[in-house]
Design an enzyme around this catalytic site. Sequence first.
Site: not given
Ligand code: RNT
Ligand code: ZN
Length: 423
Positions: A189, A230, A232, A263, A266, A290, A298, A300, A330
């Site tokens: 990523w 990955e 985003k 993810d 994302h 993820h 956010d 996460d 994640d």
């Molecule tokens: C960031 C990505 C990635 C990170 C990690 C720490 O937006 O989701 O996966 O969260 O690599």
């Molecule tokens: Zn991620």
Amino acid sequence: MMTPSDAQLQQAYQLAKERYAAIGVDTDVALAQLSTIPISLHCWQGDDVGGFEDPNRGLGGGLMATGNYPGKAHTADELRSDLDMAYGLIPGQHRLNLHAIYLEAPHKVERTDIRPEHFAGWVDWAKANGHGLDFNPTLFSHPLADDGFTLSHADPGIRQFWIDHCIATRQIGAYFGRELGTACVTNIWIPDGYKDTPADRLAPRERLKSALDAILTEKLNPQHNLDAVESKLFGIGSESYVVGSHEFYLGYAITNRTLLCLDSGHFHPTETIADKISSTLLYLDELLLHVSRGVRWDSDHVVTWNDELGAIMQEIVRGDFLKRVHIGLDFFDASINRIAAWVIGTRNALRALLAALLEPRLLLRSYEHDGNFATRLALMEEIKGLPFGAVWDFYCHQHNVPVGVAFMDDIAAYEKMILAQRR
Ligand code: RNT
Ligand code: ZN
């Protein structure tokens, strides 16, 4: 907190088993299957994505861990101790997902110079505890990433630095896979993107494409290392343009036979990754997930058992994709006990997975096949009220981990004894 007795748990499970049997679901089979599915816990929840490379370096790449709950891990030994605590409260056998900045070295090692020996401590620990390992190059929190570009950087020297880092990372991934007898998923990523509207969206993507080609030139044994990429949608500081978008990596993964990492934080807020699983797996061999939770800006937050999580797990089970989807987590929350965050998030992922395994798949499909959509809907709604909790409790009991929220007692005791003593 009061835990039900052995007899109560058995009794409740027997009744639940009969209710599920009535709709053609064998709870014993579901539990046996659940125990074979590893979740890859992300090491970075334990220290707010800090790592051990440079204790004075702040988090970069548009990532942010907010909160200052006391007791975060400062060393690999502390992090492993916290992880042991977390795994001990989660039923089943699970993996660990490491980042390159979690190396152990007596002196500073540049990212391009990381080698297997810097991760030998993690391998010893993983062997001793039966954990598989996954890995990630760290393309943020570094002076050469400070202007927001890494693998797509316009400067060829900086680009090469990050290419070399990723190449070193894959070799370490292969070392994990060889040593542990289970393939390591190495996931790339990058934070690359612009805060404001770019004039050229193409050139950085061309550079990223050729950088990835350079990184992946050496074919590694897929029994040792699997590569993932990955995407985003946006990050803090890359609101207007992200080089590694979903379309970019979808195309890249299909063309180059890598894994695609989805993810759940994302994408657009109303767009879920659940619906992407059956589509992408028509063209890809395997996916990495993820599992996360987006809240406003956010991406996460700690995973909760919401509809989206339920849908993700349903799609994996309904499509018979358990062997082709690597489930990783994640999130990073520094505002609550960090071990509790791991345990709550992972137990939720497992609970949603169990609920999916307990679905009367064949029955639902037959109603759908017959065009009986009202009964399909009625049954989908009714199963939400079946005694799921009794099956989950029994599973925890079987696996010798606390039943119900009693795991918080263990965490509170550990916090008092260990975390409170840390600076
Ligand atoms: C960031 C990505 C990635 C990170 C990690 C720490 O937006 O989701 O996966 O969260 O690599
Ligand atoms: Zn991620």
